[in-house]
Design a protein around this motif. Sequence first.
Motif, PDB file in Angstrom:
ATOM      1  N   VAL A  51     -83.895 -72.158  48.271  1.00 28.63           N
ATOM      2  CA  VAL A  51     -83.884 -73.090  47.129  1.00 28.63           C
ATOM      3  C   VAL A  51     -83.732 -74.519  47.655  1.00 28.63           C
ATOM      4  N   PRO A  52     -84.062 -75.527  46.837  1.00 29.98           N
ATOM      5  CA  PRO A  52     -83.917 -76.912  47.303  1.00 29.98           C
ATOM      6  C   PRO A  52     -82.449 -77.311  47.490  1.00 29.98           C
ATOM      7  N   GLY A  53     -82.221 -78.270  48.381  1.00 29.50           N
ATOM      8  CA  GLY A  53     -80.873 -78.796  48.583  1.00 29.50           C
ATOM      9  C   GLY A  53     -79.983 -77.790  49.281  1.00 29.50           C
ATOM     10  N   HIS A  54     -78.713 -77.822  48.927  1.00 26.71           N
ATOM     11  CA  HIS A  54     -77.722 -76.856  49.425  1.00 26.71           C
ATOM     12  C   HIS A  54     -77.728 -75.687  48.452  1.00 26.71           C
ATOM     13  N   PRO A  55     -77.795 -74.459  48.978  1.00 27.62           N
ATOM     14  CA  PRO A  55     -77.961 -73.332  48.050  1.00 27.62           C
ATOM     15  C   PRO A  55     -76.736 -73.038  47.189  1.00 27.62           C
ATOM     16  N   ALA A  56     -75.595 -73.641  47.531  1.00 22.13           N
ATOM     17  CA  ALA A  56     -74.394 -73.387  46.720  1.00 22.13           C
ATOM     18  C   ALA A  56     -74.183 -74.453  45.662  1.00 22.13           C
ATOM     19  N   VAL A  57     -74.963 -75.545  45.738  1.00 25.67           N
ATOM     20  CA  VAL A  57     -74.660 -76.728  44.923  1.00 25.67           C
ATOM     21  C   VAL A  57     -75.530 -76.771  43.672  1.00 25.67           C
ATOM     22  N   PHE A  58     -74.908 -76.624  42.513  1.00 30.93           N
ATOM     23  CA  PHE A  58     -75.616 -76.629  41.229  1.00 30.93           C
ATOM     24  C   PHE A  58     -76.809 -75.666  41.281  1.00 30.93           C
ATOM     25  N   ALA A  59     -76.527 -74.438  41.642  1.00 35.73           N
ATOM     26  CA  ALA A  59     -77.588 -73.446  41.827  1.00 35.73           C
ATOM     27  C   ALA A  59     -77.062 -72.058  41.455  1.00 35.73           C
ATOM     28  N   GLN A  60     -77.021 -71.763  40.180  1.00 34.92           N
ATOM     29  CA  GLN A  60     -76.434 -70.484  39.743  1.00 34.92           C
ATOM     30  C   GLN A  60     -77.051 -69.214  40.338  1.00 34.92           C
ATOM     31  N   PRO A  61     -78.398 -69.070  40.381  1.00 36.47           N
ATOM     32  CA  PRO A  61     -78.951 -67.777  40.816  1.00 36.47           C
ATOM     33  C   PRO A  61     -78.628 -67.417  42.258  1.00 36.47           C
ATOM     34  N   THR A  62     -78.403 -68.418  43.091  1.00 33.65           N
ATOM     35  CA  THR A  62     -78.079 -68.120  44.494  1.00 33.65           C
ATOM     36  C   THR A  62     -76.721 -67.427  44.581  1.00 33.65           C
ATOM     37  N   HIS A  63     -75.747 -67.958  43.861  1.00 30.64           N
ATOM     38  CA  HIS A  63     -74.409 -67.345  43.865  1.00 30.64           C
ATOM     39  C   HIS A  63     -74.465 -65.946  43.262  1.00 30.64           C
ATOM     40  N   GLU A  64     -75.220 -65.815  42.177  1.00 32.34           N
ATOM     41  CA  GLU A  64     -75.297 -64.528  41.491  1.00 32.34           C
ATOM     42  C   GLU A  64     -75.991 -63.479  42.367  1.00 32.34           C
ATOM     43  N   ALA A  65     -77.048 -63.904  43.094  1.00 32.80           N
ATOM     44  CA  ALA A  65     -77.755 -62.956  43.974  1.00 32.80           C
ATOM     45  C   ALA A  65     -76.819 -62.470  45.079  1.00 32.80           C
ATOM     46  N   ILE A  66     -76.063 -63.377  45.663  1.00 29.24           N
ATOM     47  CA  ILE A  66     -75.115 -62.998  46.726  1.00 29.24           C
ATOM     48  C   ILE A  66     -74.059 -62.049  46.148  1.00 29.24           C
ATOM     49  N   ARG A  67     -73.509 -62.414  44.990  1.00 30.42           N
ATOM     50  CA  ARG A  67     -72.441 -61.608  44.385  1.00 30.42           C
ATOM     51  C   ARG A  67     -72.936 -60.189  44.086  1.00 30.42           C
TER      52      ARG A  67
END
Length: 261
Positions: A92-108
């Motif tokens: 994803v663009p930028g930092h994947p943890a910053v204002f990026a809900q689906p990245t956190h949800e995919a990891i979780r």
Amino acid sequence: VTEARALTVVGTGIRCGVDLARDARAALADADDVFFIAADPISHAVMHKHRPDAVSLGSLYGQNVERQDTYARIVDRVLDAVRAGRRVCFAVPGHPAVFAQPTHEAIRRARAEGFEAVMLPALSAADHLYADLGVDPGAVGSASFDATDFIVHGRRADPTTALLLWQIGAIGETCEPSAVNRDGLRVLTEVLLEGYPPAHEVVVYEAARYAITDPVVSPVRLDELPSAPVSFYSTLYVPPASTPPLVPERLARLRLTTVPA
Ligand SMILES: C[S@@+](CC[C@H](N)C(=O)[O-])C[C@H]1O[C@@H](n2cnc3c(N)ncnc32)[C@H](O)[C@@H]1O
């Protein structure tokens, strides 16, 4: 180590191609499947130079599609591949943890289902902002909010610290907007005027998205923010308006007479 991972979530940074870190490049190269979200057609093309078979999830966004539904479908696509035994890289663009809900949800979700999942850090818009505007978030403290969150939760700015407001182009939007929401900007301005003077200079900031372009730095009076040049890439920087008072008892408890540098 990357070979064993079921899911690696990476950020491509802000400056197309230039910000992509070595470990993110390796994760893109090593994965069986790459899914990505790109900020624009050039970033899209750059991703395909790294991985011609990378699958864009951009088509899941739409002007009449609730963003929460888009996020759920993105996570499903990524998790389906993980469950199929593929080693997946999600970029994803930028930092994947910053204002990026689906990245956190995919990891979780991947971890909850017993898969090894890792997120790699990357450069965010804030990292560029600190460098371009010469802001040290440690010098005066800093706070960061999604602009809509800031408005609807009745949050109060502390005018003695730096304030970063994200997604100021899409205030109050639940789907992908086609144009910057100027009514939302007016509401944000009203809320900020509760804590800052009308002439306080704020900066509408857009980090350079390509190696050959410059950042867009637009200083405006706070009361002129509703008509300021804002894009979907803009972040608002509100510098402190005053210095915080010292608390003599606390200085004394630390046996200090002045603030350490
Ligand atoms: C969904 S968030 C993604 C943030 C991203 N993950 C990051 O680490 O910067 C989108 C918001 O990031 C900020 N943003 C994205 N690109 C930017 C840029 N080139 N300059 C300044 N802010 C940017 C804006 O506030 C924008 O509304």
